[in-house]
Design an enzyme around this catalytic site. Structure first.
Site, PDB file in Angstrom:
ATOM      1  N   SER A   1     -13.735  -4.214   9.977  1.00  0.00           N
ATOM      2  CA  SER A   1     -14.653  -5.068   9.157  1.00  0.00           C
ATOM      3  C   SER A   1     -16.008  -4.801  10.013  1.00  0.00           C
ATOM      4  CB  SER A   1     -14.105  -6.300   8.980  1.00  0.00           C
ATOM      5  OG  SER A   1     -15.687  -7.296   8.530  1.00  0.00           O
TER       6      SER A   1
ATOM      7  N   TYR B   1     -11.692 -14.409  12.727  1.00  0.00           N
ATOM      8  CA  TYR B   1     -11.851 -13.060  11.734  1.00  0.00           C
ATOM      9  C   TYR B   1     -12.504 -12.105  12.238  1.00  0.00           C
ATOM     10  CZ  TYR B   1     -12.549 -10.004   7.657  1.00  0.00           C
ATOM     11  OH  TYR B   1     -12.384  -8.764   6.848  1.00  0.00           O
TER      12      TYR B   1
HETATM   13  N1  LIG Z   1     -12.922  -7.561   0.630  1.00  0.00           N
HETATM   14  C1  LIG Z   1     -13.845  -7.395   1.606  1.00  0.00           C
HETATM   15  O1  LIG Z   1     -15.109  -7.680   1.478  1.00  0.00           O
HETATM   16  C2  LIG Z   1     -13.385  -6.913   2.961  1.00  0.00           C
HETATM   17  C3  LIG Z   1     -14.549  -6.380   3.834  1.00  0.00           C
HETATM   18  C4  LIG Z   1     -14.156  -6.270   5.410  1.00  0.00           C
HETATM   19  C5  LIG Z   1     -12.581  -5.901   5.281  1.00  0.00           C
HETATM   20  N2  LIG Z   1     -11.939  -6.294   4.488  1.00  0.00           N
HETATM   21  C6  LIG Z   1     -10.333  -6.124   4.822  1.00  0.00           C
HETATM   22  O2  LIG Z   1      -9.585  -5.180   4.020  1.00  0.00           O
HETATM   23  C7  LIG Z   1      -8.407  -5.531   4.015  1.00  0.00           C
HETATM   24  C8  LIG Z   1      -7.825  -5.571   2.508  1.00  0.00           C
HETATM   25  O3  LIG Z   1      -8.321  -7.046   1.906  1.00  0.00           O
HETATM   26  P1  LIG Z   1      -8.957  -6.980   0.310  1.00  0.00           P
HETATM   27  O4  LIG Z   1     -10.245  -7.279   0.461  1.00  0.00           O
HETATM   28  O5  LIG Z   1      -8.214  -5.881  -0.244  1.00  0.00           O
HETATM   29  O6  LIG Z   1      -8.100  -8.434   0.166  1.00  0.00           O
HETATM   30  P2  LIG Z   1      -6.779  -8.933  -0.742  1.00  0.00           P
HETATM   31  O7  LIG Z   1      -6.723 -10.017  -0.439  1.00  0.00           O
HETATM   32  O8  LIG Z   1      -6.988  -8.248  -2.034  1.00  0.00           O
HETATM   33  O9  LIG Z   1      -5.774  -8.137   0.064  1.00  0.00           O
HETATM   34  C9  LIG Z   1      -5.037  -8.384   1.055  1.00  0.00           C
HETATM   35  C10 LIG Z   1      -3.701  -8.150   1.149  1.00  0.00           C
HETATM   36  O10 LIG Z   1      -3.028  -8.304   2.522  1.00  0.00           O
HETATM   37  C11 LIG Z   1      -1.804  -8.807   2.113  1.00  0.00           C
HETATM   38  N3  LIG Z   1      -1.337  -9.679   3.089  1.00  0.00           N
HETATM   39  C12 LIG Z   1      -1.907 -10.708   3.753  1.00  0.00           C
HETATM   40  N4  LIG Z   1      -0.979 -11.455   4.665  1.00  0.00           N
HETATM   41  C13 LIG Z   1       0.007 -10.698   4.864  1.00  0.00           C
HETATM   42  C14 LIG Z   1       1.145 -10.714   5.599  1.00  0.00           C
HETATM   43  N5  LIG Z   1       1.422 -11.666   6.477  1.00  0.00           N
HETATM   44  N6  LIG Z   1       2.149  -9.586   5.399  1.00  0.00           N
HETATM   45  C15 LIG Z   1       2.161  -8.750   4.601  1.00  0.00           C
HETATM   46  N7  LIG Z   1       0.924  -8.728   3.669  1.00  0.00           N
HETATM   47  C16 LIG Z   1       0.216  -9.516   3.821  1.00  0.00           C
HETATM   48  C17 LIG Z   1      -1.582  -9.273   0.791  1.00  0.00           C
HETATM   49  O11 LIG Z   1      -0.430  -9.250   0.184  1.00  0.00           O
HETATM   50  C18 LIG Z   1      -2.873  -8.800   0.240  1.00  0.00           C
HETATM   51  O12 LIG Z   1      -2.336  -7.507  -0.354  1.00  0.00           O
HETATM   52  C19 LIG Z   1      -8.152  -6.772   4.875  1.00  0.00           C
HETATM   53  O13 LIG Z   1      -7.813  -6.451   6.104  1.00  0.00           O
HETATM   54  C20 LIG Z   1      -9.608  -7.271   4.912  1.00  0.00           C
HETATM   55  O14 LIG Z   1      -9.808  -8.227   6.307  1.00  0.00           O
HETATM   56  C21 LIG Z   1     -12.065  -6.736   3.261  1.00  0.00           C
END
Ligand SMILES: NC(=O)c1ccc[n+]([C@@H]2O[C@H](COP(=O)([O-])OP(=O)(O)OC[C@H]3O[C@@H](n4cnc5c(N)ncnc54)[C@H](O)[C@@H]3O)[C@@H](O)[C@H]2O)c1
Length: 268
Positions: A155, A168
């Site tokens: 991130s 985070y």
């Molecule tokens: N959306 C954003 O703005 C953003 C920005 C920077 C980084 N990210 C990162 O991107 C990645 C994906 O996030 P997203 O935005 O798609 O959110 P999301 O909530 O759609 O996806 C998160 C996923 O993590 C899985 N998950 C959570 N805990 C788990 C566990 N203990 N075991 C197995 N699976 C687990 C969930 O099943 C879900 O599919 C994350 O690592 C997040 O930190 C997201």
């Protein structure tokens, strides 16, 4: 704003490859799983709770003519992660593309109010989960002499922080340093390890911005390109790093944030 996956540019680039995407039931993970399949890979996904999302991703993978497998597995648990890999190896084959997208967010809780459980859950999911999956993937690749690509979703908060997100930011900074160190350790095996640092992406992690245009508008004012990113736009970077076009990248973190992390000098 509609964005398209770039998988047509990578048609057949991943034929014969086997990918695993953690968190493939939702958001960035789901978009990445679909893009990898469109480019020719068979794709397994790991999910924690969202069975409907997992089935939807698998249906999209199969619609691309590729094999799909969804496994319920908790990335915080060593035995579950190892077992998931073993099952994928038996059913689809050895994973040579790993995308660590599973993650949670604890934004809005200052350190003074952060419980040990919240801290620990954050670190275990985003950082330990990445370590466990990467380690199991590498052990199998080294055993077989196969090359591979590991892509960790970090991130911009690994570098730019905000009050209320110490857990985070710490987890994501850990993912970045883990990526860099591991890249050095396995470069000689032909395995690349990179990270992607997204800014604000419209996924369930940003549900309020997805649901309410006014939240989107206010948050977009801080983004030079004037809008949040889409999961498909992040998946395009995943695709690039997994494909031969990304072969000379290792230990890198590719930022995709519409310029958001470059806004620090505004108050200077
Ligand atoms: N959306 C954003 O703005 C953003 C920005 C920077 C980084 N990210 C990162 O991107 C990645 C994906 O996030 P997203 O935005 O798609 O959110 P999301 O909530 O759609 O996806 C998160 C996923 O993590 C899985 N998950 C959570 N805990 C788990 C566990 N203990 N075991 C197995 N699976 C687990 C969930 O099943 C879900 O599919 C994350 O690592 C997040 O930190 C997201």
């Amino acid at each position: 704003m509609e964005s398209k996956p770039a998988s047509s540019m990578f048609a057949h680039a991943l034929d014969g490859r086997v990918a695993l995407v953690t968190g493939g039931d939702s958001g960035i993970g789901a978009a990445s799983a679909k893009a990898l399949a469109d480019a020719g890979a068979d794709v397994a996904i790991i999910y924690l709770e969202d069975e409907v999302g997992a089935h939807e991703t698998c249906a999209a993978i199969e619609a691309s003519g590729r094999r799909a497998l969804a496994l319920r597995s908790d990335v915080r648990e060593e035995a579950e992660v190892n077992d998931a890999f073993t099952r994928i190896e038996h059913i689809i084959g050895k994973v040579d593309i790993l995308v660590n997208s599973a993650g949670i967010n604890t934004y809005g809780i200052k350190v003074v109010d952060l419980s040990f459980a919240q801290w620990s859950d954050m670190l275990h999911t985003d950082l330990t989960g990445t370590f466990l999956a990467a380690r199991r993937c590498i052990r199998a690749l080294q055993e077989s002499g196969k090359k591979g690509a590991i892509i960790n979703i970090s991130s911009i908060h690994a570098d730019v922080v905000r009050s209320g997100s110490a857990a985070y930011a710490s987890a994501k900074a850990g993912v970045k340093k883990f990526t860099e160190t591991l890249a050095l350790e396995v470069a000689g095996d032909g395995i690349t390890v990179n990270a992607i640092a997204p800014g604000m992406i419209l996924t369930p992690m940003n549900q309020s911005a997805k649901d309410h245009w006014i939240v989107r508008k206010v948050k977009s004012e801080f983004i030079p390109l004037g809008r949040p990113g889409t999961p498909d736009e992040v998946a395009n970077v995943v695709l690039f790093l997994a494909s031969p076009a990304g072969d000379y990248f290792t230990g890198s973190t590719l930022t995709i944030d519409g310029g958001l992390s470059k806004m620090l000098a505004l108050g200077a």
